[in-house]
Design an enzyme around this catalytic site. Sequence first.
Site, PDB file in Angstrom:
ATOM      1  N   ASP A   1       0.818  -1.210   0.000  1.00  0.00           N
ATOM      2  CA  ASP A   1       0.000   0.000   0.000  1.00  0.00           C
ATOM      3  C   ASP A   1       0.859   1.269   0.000  1.00  0.00           C
ATOM      4  O   ASP A   1       1.864   1.339   0.703  1.00  0.00           O
ATOM      5  CB  ASP A   1      -0.901  -0.032   1.249  1.00  0.00           C
ATOM      6  CG  ASP A   1      -2.059   0.934   1.130  1.00  0.00           C
ATOM      7  OD1 ASP A   1      -2.262   1.498   0.036  1.00  0.00           O
ATOM      8  OD2 ASP A   1      -2.771   1.116   2.138  1.00  0.00           O
TER       9      ASP A   1
ATOM     10  N   GLU B   1      -3.032  -0.219  -8.445  1.00  0.00           N
ATOM     11  CA  GLU B   1      -3.905   0.862  -8.005  1.00  0.00           C
ATOM     12  C   GLU B   1      -3.126   2.166  -8.090  1.00  0.00           C
ATOM     13  O   GLU B   1      -1.985   2.254  -7.643  1.00  0.00           O
ATOM     14  CB  GLU B   1      -4.388   0.631  -6.570  1.00  0.00           C
ATOM     15  CG  GLU B   1      -5.148   1.838  -6.016  1.00  0.00           C
ATOM     16  CD  GLU B   1      -6.147   1.487  -4.926  1.00  0.00           C
ATOM     17  OE1 GLU B   1      -6.931   0.529  -5.104  1.00  0.00           O
ATOM     18  OE2 GLU B   1      -6.132   2.165  -3.888  1.00  0.00           O
TER      19      GLU B   1
END
Length: 528
Positions: free
Chosen positions: A196, A310
């Site tokens: 992330d 992402e």
Amino acid sequence: MKNLGTAIQSLGLLKGGTELPRDISDRLKSLAASESPRLGDGPTQIYLRSLVFRKGILFGAARDDQGKVLFCAAGEQPSSGLGELRLARQPAPEGMWVATAEHSSENARALHRLFPWTKPVSLREKRTTIGMGDRLGLATPGHIRAARHYAVSPVLAQQSVRENDFIGRTYEDVVTNATWGVFQEGYRGGYGADGDHLKNLASIDVALAAAMPMVTLDLTEVMRPEVAEWTPGEVEQGFSELDGTFRQRVEAEYSGQTFTIGESSGDEVSLSLDPLEARRCAVMYGPALAFSREVNDYIDSATGGAYDLEISIDETTTPTLPEHHLFIARELQHRGVLVNSLAPRFIGEFQKGVDYIGDIDEFEKQFRVHCLIAREFGGYKVSVHSGSDKFAVFPVVGRETGMRLHLKTSGTSWLEGLRTLALYDPQTYRSIHAFATEYYPTALTHYHITADFDSIRPLDQVSDAELPQYLEHVAARQMLHISYGGVLRNRAMAERLYASLHLLEEEHARVLEAHFKRHIGGLGVPHT
Ligand SMILES: [Zn+2]
């Protein structure tokens, strides 16, 4: 683990030798989504859902009050079929062979090869995904029990580099913890693992090496937010320094153009970029777009194409303008970046662990446009970061995305761990709460939070029965939320917390399951 051999024997699992006995497999089939029984009357217990035969060897997960292991059992010592597990032979009754493997990273990797469903996979084809960051590495069973109820795919391993640094974990640890949880629960639906908020190729490498197929590329440092404030003259100057081909395309395709999107849905919206704004976008996002392409190609070749990229532009101080989102989306598509999801910065406040702060109607209006852009230019999922506990906007998020979405949560599972302690181990909860009261001002330097910390009731005025109320109080939640690093770096406190949650494993899983059902159900994700 004491009496493990006898515990296995008493279940009569090895009689057939190649598959689970009828009564066990029938019981497995009839289990409700949230049911995850342990077998055995003594302190050593076996997780029913974990049991699996492979080449005549029974594999499973077992626990006692001290810890957990993977076990293998057979009538006699197998000559093959154990992969690269590092096994320790255990005492066993006559006519039985039993060995155990620790929950180490090496053994998790060996397990990935023996049972491929324990390894994280790309969820690109999945419509709805939910990121379930787990700072403690204990939450996976609860997460899975919630996800089993719905048409949703969980990203069970998810940490940012910063979160890892705070508590001394590695990506390897994060994937390892999720792996053991998946094995214990016998979850074969496929799960993701998300490196992330990664900002450079070096950190992406670390995530890829830990078998994480999802990368959240944080473009904050390559985007140039200051350009938003530039004068026309400065924009012209910056634009003139860009690559000629890019400049030509910007002039031809964006300058003075109007884009009408959402025609097919009967929900038309027009977005225009005047010449100055088009050039401003080019200067602001040009380097970030080029970097996205580089990262895309890098991950593509490293993973053989099975990856979820992402793009995150949410860590900015101002909301992402729809026109800018459109520019970015269209340019990513032009460059062949395979965007699985994209996280704009939405209007209003998405503070960690508490509900949405802002005007819900305005959020809905803008969110709809972001969804239309995502649908039109690449069909990627809209990703909502700091997505936990945003109950006020979940219905809008679910409806406008048509469930093509990624919801990212993280600290909320840590809070549910604390809720478990508040409910079932008040003394441990109190020591953590008292520590957090002292520690949070230090933690505040890392977080943007506006809370009235003075409104938190003093701990000595709160009875044990009232302790869980702290987990309903906004300022207390935020204080506890941001203090995780300090708590977990305090060795004595961390040990006490882990020991307690190990004993409270079932309670913990139930608390998490209920919490995440509220999230997934709140979005309107269909039941399975
Ligand atoms: Zn984010």
